[in-house]
Scaffold this motif. Structure first.
Motif, PDB file in Angstrom:
ATOM      1  N   PRO A 176     -13.321  24.592  -5.463  1.00 24.96           N
ATOM      2  CA  PRO A 176     -14.370  23.655  -5.874  1.00 24.96           C
ATOM      3  C   PRO A 176     -14.068  22.253  -5.356  1.00 24.96           C
ATOM      4  O   PRO A 176     -12.945  21.954  -4.952  1.00 24.96           O
ATOM      5  CB  PRO A 176     -14.309  23.703  -7.405  1.00 24.96           C
ATOM      6  N   ILE A 177     -15.077  21.413  -5.378  1.00 20.78           N
ATOM      7  CA  ILE A 177     -14.959  20.028  -4.911  1.00 20.78           C
ATOM      8  C   ILE A 177     -14.862  19.113  -6.125  1.00 20.78           C
ATOM      9  O   ILE A 177     -15.727  19.160  -6.999  1.00 20.78           O
ATOM     10  CB  ILE A 177     -16.188  19.626  -4.073  1.00 20.78           C
ATOM     11  N   PHE A 178     -13.824  18.297  -6.176  1.00 23.32           N
ATOM     12  CA  PHE A 178     -13.725  17.262  -7.204  1.00 23.32           C
ATOM     13  C   PHE A 178     -14.188  15.976  -6.547  1.00 23.32           C
ATOM     14  O   PHE A 178     -13.558  15.476  -5.628  1.00 23.32           O
ATOM     15  CB  PHE A 178     -12.302  17.132  -7.731  1.00 23.32           C
ATOM     16  N   VAL A 179     -15.345  15.474  -7.003  1.00 23.63           N
ATOM     17  CA  VAL A 179     -15.923  14.286  -6.400  1.00 23.63           C
ATOM     18  C   VAL A 179     -15.626  13.065  -7.260  1.00 23.63           C
ATOM     19  O   VAL A 179     -15.736  13.112  -8.489  1.00 23.63           O
ATOM     20  CB  VAL A 179     -17.440  14.444  -6.133  1.00 23.63           C
ATOM     21  N   ILE A 180     -15.201  12.006  -6.583  1.00 22.27           N
ATOM     22  CA  ILE A 180     -14.841  10.745  -7.226  1.00 22.27           C
ATOM     23  C   ILE A 180     -15.746   9.667  -6.635  1.00 22.27           C
ATOM     24  O   ILE A 180     -15.624   9.342  -5.458  1.00 22.27           O
ATOM     25  CB  ILE A 180     -13.366  10.390  -6.928  1.00 22.27           C
ATOM     26  N   LEU A 183      -9.596  18.236 -15.476  1.00 24.32           N
ATOM     27  CA  LEU A 183      -9.337  19.009 -14.270  1.00 24.32           C
ATOM     28  C   LEU A 183      -8.741  20.386 -14.566  1.00 24.32           C
ATOM     29  O   LEU A 183      -8.939  21.320 -13.781  1.00 24.32           O
ATOM     30  CB  LEU A 183      -8.417  18.238 -13.323  1.00 24.32           C
ATOM     31  N   GLN A 184      -8.028  20.524 -15.659  1.00 22.93           N
ATOM     32  CA  GLN A 184      -7.377  21.800 -15.960  1.00 22.93           C
ATOM     33  C   GLN A 184      -8.234  22.696 -16.857  1.00 22.93           C
ATOM     34  O   GLN A 184      -7.929  23.852 -16.999  1.00 22.93           O
ATOM     35  CB  GLN A 184      -6.016  21.562 -16.600  1.00 22.93           C
ATOM     36  N   VAL A 206      -7.201   8.666 -12.280  1.00 25.31           N
ATOM     37  CA  VAL A 206      -7.443   9.877 -11.495  1.00 25.31           C
ATOM     38  C   VAL A 206      -6.421   9.989 -10.374  1.00 25.31           C
ATOM     39  O   VAL A 206      -5.775  11.027 -10.210  1.00 25.31           O
ATOM     40  CB  VAL A 206      -8.886   9.893 -10.929  1.00 25.31           C
ATOM     41  N   PHE A 207      -6.228   8.916  -9.617  1.00 27.96           N
ATOM     42  CA  PHE A 207      -5.308   8.985  -8.486  1.00 27.96           C
ATOM     43  C   PHE A 207      -3.856   9.095  -8.937  1.00 27.96           C
ATOM     44  O   PHE A 207      -3.053   9.753  -8.289  1.00 27.96           O
ATOM     45  CB  PHE A 207      -5.536   7.822  -7.519  1.00 27.96           C
ATOM     46  N   GLU A 208      -3.500   8.475 -10.057  1.00 30.39           N
ATOM     47  CA  GLU A 208      -2.139   8.625 -10.581  1.00 30.39           C
ATOM     48  C   GLU A 208      -1.883  10.080 -10.965  1.00 30.39           C
ATOM     49  O   GLU A 208      -0.818  10.624 -10.677  1.00 30.39           O
ATOM     50  CB  GLU A 208      -1.930   7.696 -11.771  1.00 30.39           C
ATOM     51  N   VAL A 209      -2.861  10.722 -11.599  1.00 29.34           N
ATOM     52  CA  VAL A 209      -2.718  12.133 -11.974  1.00 29.34           C
ATOM     53  C   VAL A 209      -2.618  13.003 -10.723  1.00 29.34           C
ATOM     54  O   VAL A 209      -1.770  13.897 -10.642  1.00 29.34           O
ATOM     55  CB  VAL A 209      -3.890  12.586 -12.883  1.00 29.34           C
ATOM     56  N   LEU A 210      -3.457  12.757  -9.734  1.00 30.63           N
ATOM     57  CA  LEU A 210      -3.428  13.559  -8.509  1.00 30.63           C
ATOM     58  C   LEU A 210      -2.112  13.400  -7.758  1.00 30.63           C
ATOM     59  O   LEU A 210      -1.626  14.348  -7.144  1.00 30.63           O
ATOM     60  CB  LEU A 210      -4.603  13.193  -7.599  1.00 30.63           C
ATOM     61  N   LYS A 211      -1.523  12.202  -7.812  1.00 26.94           N
ATOM     62  CA  LYS A 211      -0.234  11.990  -7.139  1.00 26.94           C
ATOM     63  C   LYS A 211       0.909  12.662  -7.902  1.00 26.94           C
ATOM     64  O   LYS A 211       1.774  13.272  -7.291  1.00 26.94           O
ATOM     65  CB  LYS A 211       0.054  10.496  -6.978  1.00 26.94           C
ATOM     66  N   THR A 212       0.925  12.550  -9.236  1.00 28.47           N
ATOM     67  CA  THR A 212       2.037  13.105 -10.015  1.00 28.47           C
ATOM     68  C   THR A 212       1.893  14.604 -10.262  1.00 28.47           C
ATOM     69  O   THR A 212       2.886  15.273 -10.527  1.00 28.47           O
ATOM     70  CB  THR A 212       2.214  12.375 -11.361  1.00 28.47           C
ATOM     71  N   HIS A 213       0.683  15.124 -10.168  1.00 30.31           N
ATOM     72  CA  HIS A 213       0.441  16.569 -10.336  1.00 30.31           C
ATOM     73  C   HIS A 213      -0.146  17.096  -9.030  1.00 30.31           C
ATOM     74  O   HIS A 213      -1.318  17.458  -8.961  1.00 30.31           O
ATOM     75  CB  HIS A 213      -0.509  16.831 -11.509  1.00 30.31           C
ATOM     76  N   SER A 214       0.701  17.148  -8.004  1.00 30.84           N
ATOM     77  CA  SER A 214       0.217  17.490  -6.661  1.00 30.84           C
ATOM     78  C   SER A 214      -0.402  18.881  -6.604  1.00 30.84           C
ATOM     79  O   SER A 214      -1.208  19.156  -5.720  1.00 30.84           O
ATOM     80  CB  SER A 214       1.337  17.349  -5.635  1.00 30.84           C
ATOM     81  N   LEU A 252      -2.656  19.951  -8.398  1.00 28.45           N
ATOM     82  CA  LEU A 252      -4.105  19.771  -8.556  1.00 28.45           C
ATOM     83  C   LEU A 252      -4.769  19.487  -7.214  1.00 28.45           C
ATOM     84  O   LEU A 252      -5.924  19.858  -6.995  1.00 28.45           O
ATOM     85  CB  LEU A 252      -4.412  18.640  -9.537  1.00 28.45           C
ATOM     86  N   GLN A 253      -4.038  18.836  -6.311  1.00 27.37           N
ATOM     87  CA  GLN A 253      -4.584  18.566  -4.984  1.00 27.37           C
ATOM     88  C   GLN A 253      -4.834  19.866  -4.229  1.00 27.37           C
ATOM     89  O   GLN A 253      -5.672  19.919  -3.339  1.00 27.37           O
ATOM     90  CB  GLN A 253      -3.640  17.672  -4.179  1.00 27.37           C
ATOM     91  N   ASN A 254      -4.104  20.928  -4.596  1.00 24.08           N
ATOM     92  CA  ASN A 254      -4.275  22.221  -3.939  1.00 24.08           C
ATOM     93  C   ASN A 254      -5.350  23.077  -4.604  1.00 24.08           C
ATOM     94  O   ASN A 254      -5.726  24.107  -4.067  1.00 24.08           O
ATOM     95  CB  ASN A 254      -2.943  22.977  -3.922  1.00 24.08           C
ATOM     96  N   GLU A 255      -5.816  22.672  -5.770  1.00 23.99           N
ATOM     97  CA  GLU A 255      -6.835  23.443  -6.482  1.00 23.99           C
ATOM     98  C   GLU A 255      -8.249  22.990  -6.165  1.00 23.99           C
ATOM     99  O   GLU A 255      -9.214  23.695  -6.483  1.00 23.99           O
ATOM    100  CB  GLU A 255      -6.602  23.361  -7.994  1.00 23.99           C
ATOM    101  N   PHE A 256      -8.383  21.809  -5.580  1.00 24.71           N
ATOM    102  CA  PHE A 256      -9.695  21.230  -5.306  1.00 24.71           C
ATOM    103  C   PHE A 256      -9.756  20.686  -3.884  1.00 24.71           C
ATOM    104  O   PHE A 256      -8.742  20.295  -3.318  1.00 24.71           O
ATOM    105  CB  PHE A 256      -9.966  20.034  -6.248  1.00 24.71           C
TER     106      PHE A 256
END
Length: 171
Positions: free
Chosen positions: A58-62, A169-170, A77-85, A87-91
């Motif tokens: 799926p696409i996570f749009v910001i 996101l989860q 959002v970007f802090e979460v995406l950086k610390t929980h990489s 998630l970058q692979n799920e979207f």
């Protein structure tokens, strides 16, 4: 219907281009990303849509409007995406800057209900995408879309902290 046709044409064009010249240097979809706040994202809906069609993610749009003020929500959002990489692979991540004043090579003209709108900048296109997809405008908006750019997770316009981003996101 129009989005489905656009998706079909986009994927067809990508496939046609890669089939015409097998030795041609066709860009990888990953190469079409940009970096925003240390995270690799797409900056055009068509590219995120193509990537989603290929990956099945799926696409996570910001949607962000940094000129109005750097949104604390977008920062979360970007802090979460950086610390929980993971998630970058799920979207497939799509970042649309509503304040992007880069001029379009050719202005896009839209006629709707008898009125004509001229889109002159990339930010104008992003605003139109927001309106067409979500039927409204907001300085900040976050949502999850499928490969046909249909909403699969209700949009949200505010995150009060990083935990809310993770929950969204989860979930």
């Amino acid at each position: 219907m129009a989005r489905t046709l656009l998706s079909f044409l986009l994927v067809g064009a990508l496939l046609w281009g890669s089939c015409q010249h097998p030795t041609a240097n066709t860009p990888n979809l990953q190469d079409l990303r940009i970096e925003v706040r240390g995270v690799s994202v797409y900056s055009q809906p068509e590219r995120a849509q193509s990537a989603s069609s290929v990956s099945g993610k799926p696409i996570f749009v910001i949607f962000d409007s940094p000129v109005v003020g750097s949104s604390k929500c977008t920062q979360y959002v970007f802090e979460v995406l950086k610390t929980h990489s993971e998630l970058q692979n799920e979207f497939e991540l799509l970042y649309l800057n509503l304040d992007n004043r880069t001029r379009l090579d050719t202005p896009r003209i839209i006629t709707e209900n008898g009125s004509t709108k001229k889109l002159r900048t990339v930010g104008d296109e992003h605003l139109m995408f927001m309106f067409e997809t979500f039927h409204g405008f907001s300085n900040y908006l976050y949502a999850v879309l499928d490969e046909d750019l249909e909403i699969i997770k209700e949009p949200i316009d505010i995150f009060r902290n990083q935990e809310e981003v993770l929950d969204y996101l989860q979930d």
